[in-house]
Scaffold this motif. Structure first.
Motif, mmCIF file in Angstrom:
data_model
loop_
_atom_site.group_PDB
_atom_site.id
_atom_site.type_symbol
_atom_site.label_atom_id
_atom_site.label_comp_id
_atom_site.label_asym_id
_atom_site.label_seq_id
_atom_site.Cartn_x
_atom_site.Cartn_y
_atom_site.Cartn_z
ATOM 1 N N GLY A 164 0.817 -1.205 0.000
ATOM 2 C CA GLY A 164 0.000 0.000 0.000
ATOM 3 C C GLY A 164 0.852 1.256 0.000
ATOM 4 N N TYR A 165 0.238 2.321 -0.470
ATOM 5 C CA TYR A 165 0.918 3.620 -0.543
ATOM 6 C C TYR A 165 -0.046 4.710 -0.103
ATOM 7 N N ARG A 166 0.532 5.834 0.295
ATOM 8 C CA ARG A 166 -0.280 7.021 0.595
ATOM 9 C C ARG A 166 0.208 8.188 -0.231
ATOM 10 N N LEU A 167 -0.712 8.757 -0.957
ATOM 11 C CA LEU A 167 -0.412 9.993 -1.674
ATOM 12 C C LEU A 167 -0.582 11.136 -0.677
ATOM 13 N N GLN A 168 0.497 11.887 -0.481
ATOM 14 C CA GLN A 168 0.445 13.037 0.433
ATOM 15 C C GLN A 168 0.299 14.292 -0.411
ATOM 16 N N PRO A 169 -0.910 14.835 -0.496
ATOM 17 C CA PRO A 169 -1.127 15.908 -1.468
ATOM 18 C C PRO A 169 -0.380 17.189 -1.127
ATOM 19 N N ARG A 170 0.188 17.793 -2.163
ATOM 20 C CA ARG A 170 0.737 19.147 -2.052
ATOM 21 C C ARG A 170 -0.262 20.121 -2.680
ATOM 22 N N GLU A 171 -1.216 19.551 -3.420
ATOM 23 C CA GLU A 171 -2.262 20.368 -4.040
ATOM 24 C C GLU A 171 -3.547 19.542 -4.112
ATOM 25 N N GLY A 192 4.032 26.639 3.625
ATOM 26 C CA GLY A 192 4.581 26.540 4.969
ATOM 27 C C GLY A 192 3.932 25.364 5.680
ATOM 28 N N GLY A 193 3.483 25.609 6.908
ATOM 29 C CA GLY A 193 2.836 24.528 7.648
ATOM 30 C C GLY A 193 1.346 24.409 7.348
ATOM 31 N N GLY A 194 0.792 25.298 6.530
ATOM 32 C CA GLY A 194 -0.648 25.284 6.276
ATOM 33 C C GLY A 194 -0.977 25.220 4.792
ATOM 34 N N TRP A 195 -2.093 25.862 4.427
ATOM 35 C CA TRP A 195 -2.578 25.799 3.064
ATOM 36 C C TRP A 195 -2.956 27.194 2.576
ATOM 37 N N ARG A 196 -2.691 27.448 1.299
ATOM 38 C CA ARG A 196 -3.158 28.653 0.629
ATOM 39 C C ARG A 196 -4.283 28.204 -0.309
ATOM 40 N N TRP A 197 -5.338 28.988 -0.447
ATOM 41 C CA TRP A 197 -6.406 28.580 -1.367
ATOM 42 C C TRP A 197 -6.733 29.700 -2.351
#
Ligand code: FMN
Length: 202
Positions: A164-171, A192-197
């Motif tokens: 198994g694998y996990r996709l760790q989203p950057r977007e 950074g440590g959060g998200w821009r939208w």
């Protein structure tokens, strides 16, 4: 309208949740729902050409979006060479879409085992028996081997090839169709440590 509905209405005014997982949890079934979403998993082929196939989204949380497969598969060789992938989830009626892009890491051992436990007998047998060698045989022989294996292995343990694998989203890009207005996207990008939208045209 309830707060929960407003959360995933991409056409609504107001500020979206700061954490895209909040929206993902609104849109996708919980990990304990037996019916798993079918997602298009995109990888980069070892020949440099894009590659894609359908897999089941087994589970997701802040550690990533998990899928499970055979260690002997092409996707695994591709991920060993370049551990990056995309996922596309399409909802019935083309009403919604979620696109993920990110890094891919091996899934935790206990999560791989839990995925195995959640699969149907048919899918478990596939994990054991679905080889290129079997695929190359005449139909009658494939059927005979399939039935013989099932009879000899009424309760098969976890296949050694099961990974198994996990996709760790950057977007993460959430898309909603429009009926009285244009379709619209809400795109989250790691910052950074959060998200821009930002909102984008559909
Ligand atoms: C609806 C559907 C669900 C599938 N789910 C999985 C899955 O969860 N894991 C998997 O390895 N293959 C799954 N497959 C088969 C893959 O699409 C693919 O044919 C196989 O994994 C080999 O892919 P690869 O050669 O690109 O590695 C599924 C196919 C379909 C049509």
């Amino acid at each position: 309208m309830s707060a929960a509905v407003e959360l995933f209405d991409l056409h609504a005014d107001g500020t979206p949740p700061a954490d895209p997982l909040v929206l993902a949890r609104e849109w996708l079934p919980g990990d304990d729902e037996p019916e798993r979403p079918q997602v298009t998993l995109g990888t980069v082929g070892t020949d440099g050409w894009p590659d894609a196939r359908t897999v089941l989204l087994t589970a997701f949380d802040e550690t990533g979006f998990a899928f499970h497969t055979s260690a002997a598969s092409r996707k695994v060789a591709e991920l060993a060479a370049l551990p990056r992938a995309s996922m596309v989830v399409l909802w019935p009626g083309s009403t919604r879409q979620l696109v993920l892009r990110g890094d891919v890491v091996p899934d935790a051992e206990e999560s791989v085992a839990a995925a195995w436990a959640s699969r149907s007998d048919h899918l478990r047998q596939l994990a054991w028996c679905n080889t290129d060698e079997l695929a190359s045989l005449p139909r009658a022989e494939r059927q005979q081997r399939w039935a013989a294996w099932a009879a000899a292995n009424p309760a098969p343990g976890q296949a050694g090839s099961w990974v198994g694998y996990r996709l760790q989203p950057r977007e993460l890009t959430f898309w909603a169709g429009g009926y009285d207005a244009a379709s619209r996207r809400l795109q989250y990008t790691r910052a950074g440590g959060g998200w821009r939208w930002q909102h984008l045209a559909g």
